[in-house]
Write an enzyme that holds these catalytic residues in place. Structure first.
Site, PDB file in Angstrom:
ATOM      1  N   ASP A  56       0.816  -1.213   0.000  1.00  0.00           N
ATOM      2  CA  ASP A  56       0.000   0.000   0.000  1.00  0.00           C
ATOM      3  C   ASP A  56       0.851   1.265   0.000  1.00  0.00           C
ATOM      4  O   ASP A  56       2.064   1.237   0.260  1.00  0.00           O
ATOM      5  CB  ASP A  56      -0.900   0.026   1.242  1.00  0.00           C
ATOM      6  CG  ASP A  56      -2.191  -0.755   1.029  1.00  0.00           C
ATOM      7  OD1 ASP A  56      -2.464  -1.139  -0.115  1.00  0.00           O
ATOM      8  OD2 ASP A  56      -2.913  -0.965   2.016  1.00  0.00           O
ATOM      9  N   LYS A 112      -3.339   3.482  -2.910  1.00  0.00           N
ATOM     10  CA  LYS A 112      -4.547   4.258  -3.200  1.00  0.00           C
ATOM     11  C   LYS A 112      -4.496   5.552  -2.393  1.00  0.00           C
ATOM     12  O   LYS A 112      -4.590   5.535  -1.169  1.00  0.00           O
ATOM     13  CB  LYS A 112      -5.806   3.456  -2.828  1.00  0.00           C
ATOM     14  CG  LYS A 112      -6.060   2.275  -3.750  1.00  0.00           C
ATOM     15  CD  LYS A 112      -7.392   1.610  -3.480  1.00  0.00           C
ATOM     16  CE  LYS A 112      -7.375   0.845  -2.181  1.00  0.00           C
ATOM     17  NZ  LYS A 112      -8.639   0.111  -1.962  1.00  0.00           N
ATOM     18  N   MET A 166      -9.268   8.594   7.715  1.00  0.00           N
ATOM     19  CA  MET A 166      -9.533   9.000   6.319  1.00  0.00           C
ATOM     20  C   MET A 166     -10.593  10.093   6.241  1.00  0.00           C
ATOM     21  O   MET A 166     -11.462  10.076   5.365  1.00  0.00           O
ATOM     22  CB  MET A 166      -9.973   7.770   5.492  1.00  0.00           C
ATOM     23  CG  MET A 166      -8.983   6.627   5.513  1.00  0.00           C
ATOM     24  SD  MET A 166      -9.612   5.132   4.704  1.00  0.00           S
ATOM     25  CE  MET A 166     -10.964   4.671   5.801  1.00  0.00           C
TER      26      MET A 166
END
Length: 501
Positions: A35, A57, A169
């Site tokens: 990641d 991402k 997030m």
């Protein structure tokens, strides 16, 4: 051969916050699919030939879709490979690890999940905020700050919770989160914090109230990735913050040592709060020089003195000694000299106590310390690197026979980074460390003339005068030079400089 997949939590960013099992799997993997937010230092532990696949991402920027990632993990395992899916934090804490596990099961792939430390807990801890605290918060709640399209949230239920709220997030929606909590009953004066790049050398923290946290975070320039913490425990930060007080916190340091030695220095720098970038500028190559050393070892009894000028020299000599069926007893009766404390310690690990270690760690001082023990019929063995400075040989050769045996070369390694990438890393760095003249030559060979003006703008730290002299050949003046020409001395001068900044 049947493959297997492991969904491994890489922790929140600090290199030390990965499980032992996770690191062991990284070292064994055939394929690592990683990641964006993992510590890139983990990939340096991958075995030679391991396939590394980036599947990061970022906000509005996905290298692959989640479906493609899940399928890729399964496909690689079905090829009979040991696959490590390396995920930031914990695979099952908003990491979509459940989806990947379901795909593996559907594909008939054997898998295991290796939990990781979630940033929801570790990030708060590194900011000096305990996620629970007796008499203040007896529970905590981890919430995604980014809902999928069409999903709705019960903001009133969240606002009524008395424990600590942690949003992951959520930076893009920070203002919306604060507004909804206040409108649904949470006091606008509730303490709140935003923690950017938690547990890393780039960590920054903004603290305010729920009504003021968006403005405070934006004023501090905080963006993604960040944690949002809401609750009375935030007030404990003023007493419990520790990470940002470390001497090198916020500094990005380039380490130019060899791959095998860089991790030790990087680890020490991280303990001081720095963010490290490893660009190895030397690789120890000893294979072409074995025959000369073997010949010297067969004639070992003919020598009266042996001089070691590096830890690498010690390691290679004793490996060759062992291959010949001999051990440290073969040095019995010889005067043993070491150029400095690190080399002295390496000898001690092999059962040899150095007779001579000069106060100043240079070839000239080794020669000066040795000369009182030398006679015309003395014979000195000097196993060391190709291209080493000639002063030691020249000074000793005036008094006796010196056999210099090249045992290794500090060669330019095959780089994961090309010149442009190295310069890009250099531009982002605050400090560049050099631990030998070879690291200077090879690093400048990597960055080329284009990189020298950029290097001049950085804090350049040299381990000692010989390394500093090499820097000066390229028009570079070290900002700091270690008083003691060792890694400890290098770190000490960096710490002292940080304390007076």
């Amino acid at each position: 051969m049947k493959g297997k997949a492991y969904l491994v939590g890489a922790g929140p960013g600090d290199y030390g916050l990965i499980t032992i099992k996770g690191m062991e799997l990284i070292k064994k993997a055939d394929v690592i699919i990683y990641d964006r937010l993992i510590n890139s230092g983990y990939l340096l532990s991958a075995r030679k030939g391991c396939e590394l696949i980036y599947a990061g991402k970022g906000p509005k920027n996905h290298e692959m879709t989640q479906e493609e990632i899940s399928r890729l993990i399964a496909d690689k395992a079905l090829e009979g490979k040991l696959v490590v899916r390396l995920k930031g934090g914990d695979p099952y804490v908003f990491g979509r690890g459940g989806e990947e596990a379901l795909q593996l099961r559907e594909s008939g792939v054997e898998f295991e999940v290796v939990p990781g430390i979630t940033s929801a807990v570790a990030g708060l801890a590194y900011a000096g905020i305990p996620i629970t605290h007796r008499g203040v918060a007896d529970s905590f709640h981890v919430i995604t700050g980014h809902l999928a399209a069409g999903e709705r949230r019960d903001w009133r239920a969240l606002a009524e919770l008395k424990g600590t709220l942690v949003f992951l997030m959520g930076m893009e929606n920070l203002g919306h989160i604060a507004k909804e909590l206040i409108q649904n009953g949470k006091s606008p004066d509730t303490p709140a914090a935003v923690i950017n790049w938690a547990t890393t050398g780039r960590q920054k923290v903004a603290v305010s109230t729920l009504s003021g946290i968006e403005a405070e975070a934006r004023a501090a320039g905080l963006g993604s990735p960040s944690l949002i913490a809401v609750g009375e425990v935030v007030e404990l930060r003023s007493e419990l913050a520790f990470f940002e007080k470390l001497p090198l916190h916020g500094k990005r340091v380039i380490v130019t040592r060899s791959r095998g030695q860089a991790s030790a220095l990087s680890g020490r720098l991280r303990e001081m709060g720095a963010e490290t970038v490893e660009i190895p500028a030397i690789e120890i190559v000893n294979e072409p020089f074995g025959e000369a050393l073997e010949k010297a070892i067969k004639d070992l009894r003919g020598y009266t003195h042996i001089v070691f000028t590096s830890v690498n020299g010690v390691d290679i000599f004793f490996e060759s000694l062992s291959a010949a069926g001999l051990d440290s007893r073969s040095l019995s009766g010889m005067t043993v000299a070491a150029i400095g404390p690190a080399t002295e310690a390496a000898l001690k690990d092999r059962g040899i106590r150095a007779d001579i270690v000069p106060a100043e760690y240079t070839g000239e001082n080794v020669a000066a310390s040795l000369l009182p023990t030398i006679r015309r019929d003395s014979r000195v063995l000097l196993p060391r690197a190709k291209g080493a400075r000639r002063e030691l040989v020249e000074l000793l050769s005036r008094e006796c026979r010196v056999d210099e045996v090249v045992t290794y070369e500090a060669a330019m390694p095959k780089q994961e980074k090309d010149s442009a990438q190295a310069i890009a890393e250099l531009e982002k760095a605050d400090i560049v460390t050099f631990t030998s003249s070879s690291t200077v030559r090879n690093f400048i060979g990597l960055i080329g003339e284009e990189g020298i003006p950029i290097l001049k703008e950085k804090l350049i730290v040299s381990i000692g005068p010989i390394t500093s002299m090499e820097l000066e050949k390229y028009g570079l003046k070290p900002s700091l030079q270690a008083a003691e020409y060792t890694i400890d001395g290098l770190l000490d001068v960096m710490k002292k400089n940080a304390e007076v900044e």
